[in-house]
Design a protein around this motif. Sequence first.
Motif, PDB file in Angstrom:
ATOM      1  N   ALA A 243      20.603  64.005  -8.710  1.00  0.00           N
ATOM      2  CA  ALA A 243      20.207  65.007  -9.705  1.00  0.00           C
ATOM      3  C   ALA A 243      21.231  66.137  -9.770  1.00  0.00           C
ATOM      4  CB  ALA A 243      18.827  65.555  -9.367  1.00  0.00           C
ATOM      5  N   LEU A 244      21.755  66.524  -8.616  1.00  0.00           N
ATOM      6  CA  LEU A 244      22.772  67.577  -8.588  1.00  0.00           C
ATOM      7  C   LEU A 244      24.055  67.121  -9.282  1.00  0.00           C
ATOM      8  CD1 LEU A 244      22.105  68.829  -4.982  1.00  0.00           C
ATOM      9  CD2 LEU A 244      22.083  70.290  -6.999  1.00  0.00           C
ATOM     10  N   GLU A 245      24.391  65.850  -9.120  1.00  0.00           N
ATOM     11  CA  GLU A 245      25.574  65.328  -9.813  1.00  0.00           C
ATOM     12  C   GLU A 245      25.402  65.444 -11.324  1.00  0.00           C
ATOM     13  OE1 GLU A 245      27.924  61.122 -10.614  1.00  0.00           O
ATOM     14  OE2 GLU A 245      26.568  61.262  -8.894  1.00  0.00           O
ATOM     15  N   LYS A 246      24.195  65.218 -11.817  1.00  0.00           N
ATOM     16  CA  LYS A 246      23.933  65.271 -13.254  1.00  0.00           C
ATOM     17  C   LYS A 246      24.003  66.698 -13.799  1.00  0.00           C
ATOM     18  CE  LYS A 246      21.125  61.081 -13.310  1.00  0.00           C
ATOM     19  NZ  LYS A 246      19.759  60.501 -13.485  1.00  0.00           N
ATOM     20  N   SER A 252      32.034  62.953 -16.106  1.00  0.00           N
ATOM     21  CA  SER A 252      33.181  62.054 -16.233  1.00  0.00           C
ATOM     22  C   SER A 252      33.455  61.432 -14.873  1.00  0.00           C
ATOM     23  CB  SER A 252      34.414  62.845 -16.689  1.00  0.00           C
ATOM     24  OG  SER A 252      34.766  63.809 -15.695  1.00  0.00           O
ATOM     25  N   ASN A 253      34.444  60.552 -14.828  1.00  0.00           N
ATOM     26  CA  ASN A 253      34.865  60.011 -13.530  1.00  0.00           C
ATOM     27  C   ASN A 253      35.357  61.125 -12.620  1.00  0.00           C
ATOM     28  OD1 ASN A 253      34.255  57.357 -14.211  1.00  0.00           O
ATOM     29  ND2 ASN A 253      36.300  56.953 -15.023  1.00  0.00           N
ATOM     30  N   PHE A 254      35.983  62.140 -13.233  1.00  0.00           N
ATOM     31  CA  PHE A 254      36.481  63.272 -12.450  1.00  0.00           C
ATOM     32  C   PHE A 254      35.332  64.025 -11.782  1.00  0.00           C
ATOM     33  CE2 PHE A 254      37.457  67.904 -12.542  1.00  0.00           C
ATOM     34  CZ  PHE A 254      38.392  67.924 -11.513  1.00  0.00           C
ATOM     35  N   THR A 255      34.305  64.390 -12.554  1.00  0.00           N
ATOM     36  CA  THR A 255      33.193  65.132 -11.955  1.00  0.00           C
ATOM     37  C   THR A 255      32.423  64.263 -10.969  1.00  0.00           C
ATOM     38  OG1 THR A 255      31.731  64.594 -13.827  1.00  0.00           O
ATOM     39  CG2 THR A 255      32.945  66.673 -13.924  1.00  0.00           C
ATOM     40  N   GLU A 257      33.756  62.041  -8.962  1.00  0.00           N
ATOM     41  CA  GLU A 257      34.525  62.089  -7.719  1.00  0.00           C
ATOM     42  C   GLU A 257      34.390  63.449  -7.038  1.00  0.00           C
ATOM     43  OE1 GLU A 257      36.215  59.715  -5.949  1.00  0.00           O
ATOM     44  OE2 GLU A 257      35.128  58.431  -7.361  1.00  0.00           O
ATOM     45  N   CYS A 258      34.363  64.522  -7.827  1.00  0.00           N
ATOM     46  CA  CYS A 258      34.212  65.857  -7.248  1.00  0.00           C
ATOM     47  C   CYS A 258      32.858  65.990  -6.549  1.00  0.00           C
ATOM     48  CB  CYS A 258      34.361  66.922  -8.334  1.00  0.00           C
ATOM     49  SG  CYS A 258      36.054  67.125  -8.913  1.00  0.00           S
ATOM     50  N   HIS A 259      31.814  65.458  -7.177  1.00  0.00           N
ATOM     51  CA  HIS A 259      30.491  65.501  -6.549  1.00  0.00           C
ATOM     52  C   HIS A 259      30.502  64.685  -5.252  1.00  0.00           C
ATOM     53  CE1 HIS A 259      26.161  65.497  -6.018  1.00  0.00           C
ATOM     54  NE2 HIS A 259      26.205  64.189  -5.921  1.00  0.00           N
ATOM     55  N   LYS A 260      31.134  63.540  -5.284  1.00  0.00           N
ATOM     56  CA  LYS A 260      31.224  62.705  -4.081  1.00  0.00           C
ATOM     57  C   LYS A 260      31.943  63.457  -2.961  1.00  0.00           C
ATOM     58  CE  LYS A 260      33.134  58.274  -2.473  1.00  0.00           C
ATOM     59  NZ  LYS A 260      33.931  57.083  -2.873  1.00  0.00           N
ATOM     60  N   ASP A 261      33.021  64.149  -3.298  1.00  0.00           N
ATOM     61  CA  ASP A 261      33.746  64.944  -2.301  1.00  0.00           C
ATOM     62  C   ASP A 261      32.862  66.059  -1.755  1.00  0.00           C
ATOM     63  OD1 ASP A 261      35.995  63.399  -2.683  1.00  0.00           O
ATOM     64  OD2 ASP A 261      36.996  64.828  -4.007  1.00  0.00           O
ATOM     65  N   ASN A 262      32.124  66.712  -2.667  1.00  0.00           N
ATOM     66  CA  ASN A 262      31.216  67.775  -2.231  1.00  0.00           C
ATOM     67  C   ASN A 262      30.240  67.261  -1.180  1.00  0.00           C
ATOM     68  OD1 ASN A 262      32.433  69.481  -4.064  1.00  0.00           O
ATOM     69  ND2 ASN A 262      30.634  69.725  -5.371  1.00  0.00           N
ATOM     70  N   VAL A 263      29.621  66.115  -1.469  1.00  0.00           N
ATOM     71  CA  VAL A 263      28.625  65.545  -0.563  1.00  0.00           C
ATOM     72  C   VAL A 263      29.254  65.182   0.777  1.00  0.00           C
ATOM     73  CG1 VAL A 263      27.109  63.544  -0.181  1.00  0.00           C
ATOM     74  CG2 VAL A 263      27.101  64.727  -2.399  1.00  0.00           C
ATOM     75  N   GLU A 264      30.434  64.580   0.740  1.00  0.00           N
ATOM     76  CA  GLU A 264      31.078  64.151   1.984  1.00  0.00           C
ATOM     77  C   GLU A 264      31.459  65.340   2.858  1.00  0.00           C
ATOM     78  OE1 GLU A 264      34.326  61.693   0.773  1.00  0.00           O
ATOM     79  OE2 GLU A 264      33.051  59.957   0.354  1.00  0.00           O
TER      80      GLU A 264
END
Length: 273
Positions: A243-246, A252-255, A257-264
């Motif tokens: 939900a936070l990613e949304k 986009s693919n960019f956002t 990946e940014c969300h994935k980095d945030n989580v990691e």
Amino acid sequence: MIQFQNESITVFQSALFQTTCTVVVTKDLVIVVDPNWLPHEIEEIKEHVARVKGDRDVYLLFTHGDFDHIIGYHAFPDAKVIGSKGLQEHPEKAQKLELIQQFYNEYYIEPPYEVGFPEIDYVIHKDGQQLKFGETTLTFYLAQGHTHDGLFTLVEPLGLWVAGDYLSDFELPFIYYSAKAYEATLRKAEKVLLNHKVSVLVPGHGKTTAEHAEIKRRIQLSQDYLGRLIAAVVDEDVERQKALEKEMPFPSNFTKECHKDNVEIVRKEYVGS
């Protein structure tokens, strides 16, 4: 294009990522912050600087070392350069230059200037450090979290706060370095607003604001997002994370990946590997 302008401050906004470049003219100097992106956009900035500089010296200020913010470095070869110690000692200078060259290559753009990483003349290494040029005072605060080398800059007596990649009106936090440091930077932002008479805030991406309440809203927006992200990761709640990613604007693919980095990064710092 010019996004904001008054008698001392002109903010240019690129068509790419709504990235800003701020040109400040005081009695003592001209400051150009993060000249970017496309060749014709940087040329517009150069032409503006040539019109307003008079006999003033020109200084380049880099808010951090992401490639989109340093891409116009060699457009102002005679300028003195201001940046953080983290920028001066950046461990990935070659990678940043590769990203610039890759950008030019992907879009068949002939680089209008030599591709280079900024060489710093005035190194900022601590909170509250100041540079004084006549009646103009620059006060700096280290702003880590998005990257390790970020800077907040206050230009006085104009009341201008150049925030780098923080406090956008639309862009949620992108954490490339540290979530804990990002939280600390937001707390520092609250103190900056309290301790300085801020009349204009310019983020690295998005709209300039002259409203005190809007600056507070932007700080709280980032704090709220980070708080909910950390809680979702600590609780291992995948649905809340999705939900936070949304909530990321311009999905986009960019956002993604940014969300994935945030989580990691949050997982590493608050949960452990």
